[in-house]
Enzyme design. Structure first.
Site, PDB file in Angstrom:
ATOM      1  N   GLY A   1       3.487   5.482   9.382  1.00  0.00           N
ATOM      2  CA  GLY A   1       4.883   5.616   8.991  1.00  0.00           C
ATOM      3  C   GLY A   1       5.680   4.348   9.204  1.00  0.00           C
TER       4      GLY A   1
ATOM      5  N   SER B   1       4.600   1.424   8.325  1.00  0.00           N
ATOM      6  CA  SER B   1       4.249   0.484   7.256  1.00  0.00           C
ATOM      7  C   SER B   1       5.476   0.037   6.469  1.00  0.00           C
ATOM      8  CB  SER B   1       3.264   1.133   6.286  1.00  0.00           C
ATOM      9  OG  SER B   1       1.946   1.023   6.751  1.00  0.00           O
TER      10      SER B   1
ATOM     11  N   HIS C   1       0.817  -1.217   0.000  1.00  0.00           N
ATOM     12  CA  HIS C   1       0.000   0.000   0.000  1.00  0.00           C
ATOM     13  C   HIS C   1       0.853   1.271   0.000  1.00  0.00           C
ATOM     14  CE1 HIS C   1       0.526  -0.435   4.467  1.00  0.00           C
ATOM     15  NE2 HIS C   1       0.594   0.885   4.399  1.00  0.00           N
TER      16      HIS C   1
END
Length: 390
Positions: free
Chosen positions: A342, A344, A234
């Site tokens: 952040g 991720s 993502h």
């Protein structure tokens, strides 16, 4: 990549730690995940920083943390043997942190010979109501249903021998949620659990001095592979440019999938290189990556990310379907580790074994929560990548 002004901020990206660490490294692909590690690697103590983080987040003494890591390594190596010995009676496995042993569930129809074979491996045996095959089939039926936003996720719980459906507590009376649960109970053995909030992905808007950027999004590097690194899907679309902590160009997204999956990989060039390291951010020592053997449910696990840095917890569930607002993502692993926007794409590691890249979660590192990761071996297999190991 700029070589001047090399502060701790630069160390935030594992790709910049120095080519010297790659000397003598042996490639390890996803297919190598079951291979036996060299004796020196098995006996190597965990870094002081890793032990410190486990003591802080799991409320352990240093000795208890060392003993737990050793027990988890034994359990991880034992799991495939137990699975083969159990045959059709296999109900799943989990790590019992109190006993320090792998536990295997066997259905009531297990033969005396099967019981003997499983016990001979050294695993603890428990009788469970349903086989792993039956539970997996139930989860697959749920995966075909359209889930409303109030349904957070669902996964197989081998210890309870059921499929657990997580529902946001404030949404439990919603008509769509109730209809989904009615259909879920018809699919097979299902138990409902209430959670505080819905899951969300953990990308963040651009902030200076953090690992990598693409567009107006900041995410975290997962693990080095030969030719690049893996991260969350993502965080960027194929061909999107990626920039490092210093805004210098790293490479581009070569592959990306989200939703349904949440993984991606980025090629590395322009003066950047790869090393088998997970960043400790100065909070703990940097951790070498030596393989990708899968830690069983119940094992300790730690996460490194660019927002909240280093935190530890335990593996709560595997192969969970997570119902994000953008769509469902399947075959995720759930943990008790906290995370925030952040983080991720960042690294999940158990001991010195790579586990996966951070996808999303609920809660934060002040009040706690749960976080999911996409397993690393699935990513390696999907793109034909080789994990860079020490």
């Amino acid at each position: 990549m700029r070589r001047t002004g090399f502060t701790h901020a630069a160390l935030a990206v594992l790709l910049t730690l120095g080519a010297g660490l790659t000397a003598g490294a042996t490639p390890a692909s996803a297919g190598d995940s079951g291979a036996k590690a060299p004796a020196s690697a098995e006996k190597a103590p965990a870094s002081a920083g890793l032990l410190t983080a486990m003591q802080r987040d799991l409320d352990l003494s240093k000795t208890e943390a060392e003993e737990r890591l050793a027990a988890e390594r034994r359990a991880t190596a034992l799991e495939p043997k137990v699975r083969r010995a159990a045959g059709s009676s296999f109900g799943g496995t989990w790590f019992d942190a109190t006993a320090g042993r792998l536990t295997v569930g066997l259905t009531p129809d297990a033969t005396p010979a099967t019981l003997r074979n499983v016990r001979a491996t050294g695993a603890t045996v428990r009788t469970v109501a349903h086989s792993a095959r039956e539970l997996t089939a139930t989860q697959a039926r749920l995966d075909k249903l359209a889930a409303p936003a109030g349904v957070s996720s669902w996964h197989v719980d081998p210890e309870a021998s059921t499929v657990v459906v997580d529902v946001v507590a404030s949404e439990q009376a919603d008509n769509d949620v109730r209809r989904f649960l009615t259909r879920a109970h018809r699919a097979g053995p299902v138990t409902v659990r209430h959670v505080s909030a819905a899951p969300q992905t953990l990308a963040a808007g651009t902030v200076g001095g953090d690992p990598y950027y693409t567009g107006n999004v900041r995410c975290s590097i997962g693990f080095s592979v030969y030719g690049g690194f893996i991260t969350a899907g993502h965080c960027g679309q194929p061909s999107a440019a990626v920039y490092g902590w210093d805004r210098s160009y790293i490479g581009n997204f070569q592959g990306s999938s989200f939703p349904e999956n949440d993984y991606a990989w980025v090629n590395v060039g322009s003066g950047w290189w790869t090393v088998p390291v997970v960043l400790g951010w100065g909070t703990v020592s940097d951790q070498l990556v030596r393989g990708s053997n899968v830690a069983p449910v119940g094992s300790s696990i730690c996460r490194s990310g660019s927002t909240t840095h280093w935190h530890c917890g335990t593996v709560l569930a595997m192969n969970e379907t997570v119902n994000y607002s953008q769509g469902a993502v399947r075959q995720m692993t759930k943990t008790s580790v906290c995370a925030e926007p952040g983080d991720s794409g960042g690294s999940f590691i158990s001991g010195d074994q790579a586990q996966g890249v951070t996808s999303g979660g609920w809660g934060n590192c002040s009040g706690g929560g749960e976080t999911w990761f996409q397993p690393v071996n699935e990513i390696l297999n999907r793109y034909g990548l080789t994990l860079h190991t020490a």
